[in-house]
Structure formats: structure tokens, C-alpha cells
Design an enzyme around this catalytic site. Sequence first.
Site, PDB file in Angstrom:
ATOM      1  N   LYS A  57     -12.724  44.530 -16.644  1.00 54.95           N
ATOM      2  CA  LYS A  57     -12.161  45.414 -17.657  1.00 54.95           C
ATOM      3  C   LYS A  57     -12.595  44.891 -19.021  1.00 54.95           C
ATOM      4  O   LYS A  57     -12.802  43.680 -19.209  1.00 54.95           O
ATOM      5  CB  LYS A  57     -10.630  45.429 -17.599  1.00 54.95           C
ATOM      6  CG  LYS A  57     -10.005  46.709 -18.135  1.00 54.95           C
ATOM      7  CD  LYS A  57     -10.124  47.848 -17.122  1.00 54.95           C
ATOM      8  CE  LYS A  57      -9.356  49.074 -17.588  1.00 54.95           C
ATOM      9  NZ  LYS A  57      -9.352  50.117 -16.549  1.00 54.95           N
ATOM     10  N   GLY A 111       3.237  58.603 -21.232  1.00 59.67           N
ATOM     11  CA  GLY A 111       1.854  58.725 -21.679  1.00 59.67           C
ATOM     12  C   GLY A 111       1.311  60.115 -21.402  1.00 59.67           C
ATOM     13  O   GLY A 111       1.257  60.551 -20.261  1.00 59.67           O
ATOM     14  N   GLY A 115      -1.790  61.248 -22.422  1.00 60.98           N
ATOM     15  CA  GLY A 115      -3.197  61.215 -22.801  1.00 60.98           C
ATOM     16  C   GLY A 115      -4.078  61.930 -21.811  1.00 60.98           C
ATOM     17  O   GLY A 115      -3.702  62.969 -21.256  1.00 60.98           O
ATOM     18  N   LYS A 116      -5.257  61.355 -21.541  1.00 60.78           N
ATOM     19  CA  LYS A 116      -6.230  62.033 -20.691  1.00 60.78           C
ATOM     20  C   LYS A 116      -5.696  62.276 -19.287  1.00 60.78           C
ATOM     21  O   LYS A 116      -5.756  63.398 -18.779  1.00 60.78           O
ATOM     22  CB  LYS A 116      -7.521  61.207 -20.633  1.00 60.78           C
ATOM     23  CG  LYS A 116      -8.285  61.179 -21.939  1.00 60.78           C
ATOM     24  CD  LYS A 116      -9.576  60.401 -21.817  1.00 60.78           C
ATOM     25  CE  LYS A 116      -9.333  58.925 -21.685  1.00 60.78           C
ATOM     26  NZ  LYS A 116     -10.586  58.136 -21.705  1.00 60.78           N
ATOM     27  N   VAL A 117      -5.182  61.243 -18.636  1.00 61.89           N
ATOM     28  CA  VAL A 117      -4.649  61.395 -17.286  1.00 61.89           C
ATOM     29  C   VAL A 117      -3.286  62.071 -17.311  1.00 61.89           C
ATOM     30  O   VAL A 117      -3.017  63.003 -16.546  1.00 61.89           O
ATOM     31  CB  VAL A 117      -4.553  60.022 -16.591  1.00 61.89           C
ATOM     32  CG1 VAL A 117      -3.857  60.153 -15.241  1.00 61.89           C
ATOM     33  CG2 VAL A 117      -5.941  59.427 -16.407  1.00 61.89           C
ATOM     34  N   GLY A 118      -2.413  61.598 -18.195  1.00 60.79           N
ATOM     35  CA  GLY A 118      -1.056  62.123 -18.235  1.00 60.79           C
ATOM     36  C   GLY A 118      -0.985  63.618 -18.482  1.00 60.79           C
ATOM     37  O   GLY A 118      -0.175  64.322 -17.870  1.00 60.79           O
TER      38      GLY A 118
END
Length: 214
Positions: free
Chosen positions: A76, A176, A178-181
Site C-alpha cells: 500500500k 463514508g 466516497g467512491k465505494v460507499g
Amino acid sequence: MEILSSGHEQVVFCSDAESGLRAVIAVHSTALGPALGGTRFYPYASEEAAVADALRLSAAMSYKNSLAGLDLGGGKAVIIGDPATDKTEALLRAYGRFVEALGGRYLTACDVGTYNADLDVVARETRFAHGRSEAYGGCGDSSVLTAYGVFLGMQAAAQHCWGSRSLAGRTVAVAGAGKVGSHLIGHLVDDGADVVVTDVDPAAVERVQGATRR
């Protein structure tokens, strides 16, 4: 910072004065193959917090890739800064040069604060940037599949606990947006769940409210 006792194979501190890049690349394990994991761009409160996140996330990637049956290890990277104000082409390209210098031990992709277009820029300096735009032969937005996988996992848990895969009438909290949420919230709303959303960015909550409002 307890780096030496973390069990990681390699931790790289990246600094480029000209672009302002400050980053940490953590390679947890290459036992199964090159260390795969995304690049997180986040305004950490301190370098110590950034290192701790890189160590934690890279270790998790080792287990995730192994459980998925992939011939990949875990890694990461984190870039310290606010992606809304600090992200530049020069900074991303400087980061790409550090990734390239690892010679393929670390394969990077998107994460919080980074997008396909960012990895397209990183890839100008390294062969080891994935998660690129479809126009450049990449997979496009992987958060779509990530969110759907989380949703299917939640349905499986519901089946086990309540005898039905449906989440209709259940209250689900999502931290969250964001992109996934945001994609996950859409699946939950479509399934009939009552969704409670939190995010450090109030605008993110407003966006998903607007997108899911019926």
C-alpha cells in the site's frame, strides 16, 4: 514508529522537494508475488499517522489477495496531502518514479483520493501502475465492483442471520460516501434498506442524498 517490528519486508519514504511529494510505500509481503495495493492520497495529521496507515493497509492487502487466491502479495502507498489542493501532474509523476524504482515489487492502483485519471499520469513514469482509464487499456472504475462485492457479502450475511438475502426494512449504516460507499448506498436503497450515512465531508453526504432521492 514501530516499523522494524511490523513484519513488513520494505517501507520506503518518498520525498521530492520540487513537486512537494511526501509519500510512504509499504511492502508487507511478496511471498505469493508482487505486492499489490492502491495509493491513498489523504491529509494525514502527521507523518507518523501516514506510516501507521500504510503499514496497516498493506498488511490487510496481503491477507485479502491471499484469500482471493491471487498470486500477489500485499502493499500500500499513502501520499500525504489534500488531493483537492495538493495533487498536481508533477507530484503524481514524481510518485510514479518512486514506484518504478522498486522494479515491480510493488504494483499500485487507485484508492481514497486517487482516480483512474491520476493513475494514467503515474503510469507515464512507471510500468507498474494499474487501475487506469479504459481509454488506456485499464479496467476503469474498480469501485463499482468493490461496492457490489460488499453488497453481496451483506446479502449473504442477511441470509445467514435472518433467512432472507433481502435487506428491505433493515437499517444499514454506511461510514463514508466516497467512491465505494456511494455505489454501495445505491444498491442498499434499491434493495429497500433504510440507510444512515456519515462522512467527514458533508458534501459527499449531500451528493448521495441527491442521487438516491426518489
